[in-house]
Design a protein around this motif. Structure first.
Motif, PDB file in Angstrom:
ATOM      1  N   GLU A  17      81.831  32.444  51.680  1.00 19.08           N
ATOM      2  CA  GLU A  17      81.536  33.875  51.668  1.00 19.08           C
ATOM      3  C   GLU A  17      82.193  34.597  52.850  1.00 19.08           C
ATOM      4  O   GLU A  17      82.645  35.731  52.714  1.00 19.08           O
TER       5      GLU A  17
ATOM      6  N   ARG B 229      85.806  35.046  51.938  1.00 24.41           N
ATOM      7  CA  ARG B 229      85.919  36.043  50.882  1.00 24.41           C
ATOM      8  C   ARG B 229      85.738  37.451  51.454  1.00 24.41           C
ATOM      9  O   ARG B 229      86.493  38.364  51.114  1.00 24.41           O
ATOM     10  N   SER B 230      84.762  37.630  52.345  1.00 17.13           N
ATOM     11  CA  SER B 230      84.542  38.953  52.927  1.00 17.13           C
ATOM     12  C   SER B 230      85.691  39.369  53.847  1.00 17.13           C
ATOM     13  O   SER B 230      85.962  40.554  54.009  1.00 17.13           O
TER      14      SER B 230
END
Length: 180
Positions: A147, A150-151
């Motif tokens: 995550e 991805r961010s």
């Protein structure tokens, strides 16, 4: 001592396209007019549709599975309709690995995503170390790292590479804990 973090089924799921819900389909697989114009530069229908799957999968998954033609039929059908192509046009996409790689690079550039090697390695390592100081679960650390990347709009490296970074962070956290 090595431990197994994911089952074979979980690993396969991390390397392929998962099932997709209606909300995700609409959110990630709706092309803008600019997206359509960008994709038309790939000319041949197989490449236009293959690049469209990559373009949409990148923000959805944070990576693009190697087997692009195995994308969920709902994904392929939705993109094909928007581009005025047949879903069958995706068949044979990526037979030439270099084409897939080149298309991914162009899609990443278009979307403002970075290759995993393009980022400062210290930043994700520091993030994982800080999380490893709080949690010891390798699967949780993997998902948090995933995550984080991805961010930050960084294409997720291979599953094994990210697992190795998690293992390093866990080792460093253990050493830090003992030092404190």
């Amino acid at each position: 001592m090595a431990t197994r973090v994911f089952s074979d089924e979980e690993l396969e799921g991390l390397r392929s396209s998962p099932a997709i819900g209606r909300d995700e389909l609409i959110c990630y697989f709706t092309l803008t007019p600019a997206d359509g114009a960008f994709l038309r530069k790939f000319r041949r229908p197989v490449n236009v549709l293959g690049a469209a799957v990559q373009l949409s999968a990148l923000p959805w998954l944070g990576c693009v599975p190697d087997d692009v033609p195995a994308a969920p039929p709902a994904v392929v059908g939705r993109l094909a309709r928007q581009l005025g192509l047949a879903a069958g046009d995706l068949e044979g996409y990526g037979e030439r690995e270099q084409s897939r790689t080149d298309h991914l690079k162009e899609n990443a550039d278009y979307l403002g995503w970075k290759q995993p090697k393009a980022i400062e390695h210290k930043e994700p390592a520091d993030f994982l170390l800080a999380r490893a100081m709080e949690h010891d679960s390798p699967s949780l650390l993997f998902r948090l790292g995933y995550e984080y990347l991805r961010s930050a709009k960084v294409i997720r490296p291979g599953v094994v590479v990210l697992l190795e970074k998690v293992a390093s962070a866990r080792t460093a956290a253990e050493q830090e804990t003992h030092a404190r």
